[in-house]
Scaffold this active site. Structure first.
Site, short mmCIF file in Angstrom:
data_model
loop_
_atom_site.label_atom_id
_atom_site.label_comp_id
_atom_site.label_asym_id
_atom_site.label_seq_id
_atom_site.Cartn_x
_atom_site.Cartn_y
_atom_site.Cartn_z
N GLU A 91 -19.63 -34.04 24.97
CA GLU A 91 -18.80 -34.89 25.75
C GLU A 91 -18.91 -36.05 24.93
O GLU A 91 -19.72 -36.53 24.43
CB GLU A 91 -19.72 -35.24 27.00
N CYS A 104 -18.03 -43.68 23.76
CA CYS A 104 -19.43 -43.32 23.33
C CYS A 104 -19.40 -41.97 22.60
O CYS A 104 -19.07 -40.96 23.56
CB CYS A 104 -20.27 -43.39 24.46
N CYS A 111 -30.11 -31.70 21.78
CA CYS A 111 -30.76 -32.81 20.90
C CYS A 111 -32.25 -32.19 20.92
O CYS A 111 -32.59 -31.40 21.55
CB CYS A 111 -30.88 -34.00 21.61
N CYS A 115 -36.59 -36.36 24.90
CA CYS A 115 -36.86 -37.32 25.71
C CYS A 115 -36.99 -36.86 26.97
O CYS A 115 -35.97 -36.23 27.47
CB CYS A 115 -36.11 -38.53 25.45
N CYS A 118 -34.03 -37.50 29.77
CA CYS A 118 -32.52 -37.51 29.30
C CYS A 118 -32.34 -35.79 29.58
O CYS A 118 -33.04 -35.00 29.11
CB CYS A 118 -32.57 -37.71 27.68
N GLY A 156 -27.26 -36.03 21.26
CA GLY A 156 -27.92 -36.26 19.82
C GLY A 156 -28.43 -37.43 19.48
O GLY A 156 -28.32 -38.40 19.96
N GLU A 157 -28.97 -37.09 18.41
CA GLU A 157 -29.88 -38.45 17.64
C GLU A 157 -29.19 -38.56 16.38
O GLU A 157 -29.33 -37.68 15.37
CB GLU A 157 -31.39 -37.93 17.55
N CYS A 329 -25.71 -43.21 30.62
CA CYS A 329 -26.58 -42.89 29.67
C CYS A 329 -27.72 -41.90 30.02
O CYS A 329 -28.12 -41.93 31.21
CB CYS A 329 -27.35 -44.13 29.68
#
Ligand code: SF4
Length: 336
Positions: A91, A104, A111, A115, A118, A156-157, A329
């Site tokens: 997305e 964004c 990911c 976390c 999330c 993702g990171e 977020c």
């Protein structure tokens, strides 16, 4: 396997052209078609000879994919769903705001960071996006011309897929690419130190660190990355760089009720950021059925923000956007 031309840098295209026996200037011509004129077919590259186009078609393609779905929030935010990698989806969120329009973007399918708060993190990891997949999120939306900023804060990171991030941002900032200033791009990270170091040395884009809790043990409870890369070591690295110029350093701090939103945490945050040229962005936590946390009260958020501002840390509260379409977020999941 065919090469996706979208996401190729000028030097990569020069190698490709040399291998195909094209003149050296053909690489620059291909860049112009890809990034200035943004064509979606090799046949549209009309200053290449017919023979060159035929050869390119044989070994390459332009990975432009239209989004398969667009959800529109009542506040104007739009969430686009793009197909990638064997049946998966990612997305991107378009956020218009007066004279700014931010996209964004996602950099991975899922990911690895896990976390706890999330939704993306709870879905596990399904693969890295290539630079072309990242750029396609910009090129594939009808609002491309309106974009003023891009933030790598989707799924993702970024430091876990740094080659693709650096290639995509190079395309965005190079004069043979989109010619954007790096000031228009912010890359976020939970703080993977080797990736951060390389990013800081090789890129001029802004950096946003997901901090969320200044107390090591408490941060560890919600962010497993704290074990391998403790926040104090991340901050020690950041202190080695100059943040007084064009490049900006910010810290993302999601407010969780009763967990990190009292004055003791505000005090600790001021202490650990002392002397660092930076700002803190507070984010209201968006409650979801997947995470057991609650959002802070407006009073707690206001008191926290005011404490930071009174104590020399510039602190803003990020406006909540697209919550009704799960575009806020931590809510991106690529559901289809
Ligand atoms: Fe990954 Fe970012 Fe979610 Fe953490 S917050 S799990 S780094 S997508």
């Amino acid at each position: 396997m065919k090469t996706n031309l979208l996401g190729q840098t000028l030097s990569e295209l020069q190698i490709l052209c040399a291998e195909e026996g094209f003149p050296r200037f053909a690489a620059k011509q291909i860049c112009d078609w890809l990034y200035k004129k943004r064509v979606d077919s090799i046949d549209a590259m009309t200053n290449l000879s017919k023979l060159q186009r035929a050869r390119l078609n044989k070994m390459a393609y332009i990975g432009r994919e239209a989004p398969v779905r667009c959800q529109v929030s009542k506040d104007g935010t739009k969430k686009y769903l793009f197909p990638v990698l064997d049946g998966h989806f990612i997305e991107a969120v378009f956020i218009p705001d007066d004279d700014r329009a931010t996209l964004c973007v996602s950099c991975q399918v899922g990911c690895k960071m896990g976390c706890r708060f999330c939704v993306t993190g709870q879905q596990g990891f399904h693969g890295n996006l290539a630079a072309g997949d990242i750029l396609n999120q910009m090129f594939g939306i009808p609002e491309f011309e309106r974009l003023t900023n891009v933030v790598f804060m989707g799924m993702g990171e970024p430091m876990d897929n740094l080659d693709a991030i650096l290639a995509a941002t190079q395309v965005m900032t190079a004069d043979w690419g989109l010619s954007w200033s790096p000031k228009r791009i912010t890359v976020s990270s939970v703080g993977i130190i080797p990736g951060l170091k390389r990013f800081l040395d090789e890129s001029q884009c802004h950096l946003a660190i997901s901090l969320h809790n200044p107390v090591a043990q408490e941060r560890l409870a919600v962010m497993p990355v704290q074990k391998a890369f403790p926040l104090n070591e991340v901050l020690a690295l950041l202190r080695k760089y100059d943040w007084s110029g064009q490049r900006r350093l910010s810290f993302e701090y999601t407010m969780f009720r009763g967990m990190n939103d009292d004055l003791a945490h505000a005090q600790r945050l001021v202490e650990i950021l002392k002397g660092l040229d930076c700002r803190v962005n507070l984010i209201r936590f968006h409650e979801s059925s997947e995470a057991p946390y609650k959002t802070s009260t407006p009073t707690a958020i206001a008191a926290f923000q005011s404490y930071l501002n009174r104590n020399g840390v510039i602190c803003t509260l990020r406006a909540s956007r697209g919550q009704d379409i799960d575009a806020a977020c931590g809510l991106l999941a690529g559901k289809e």
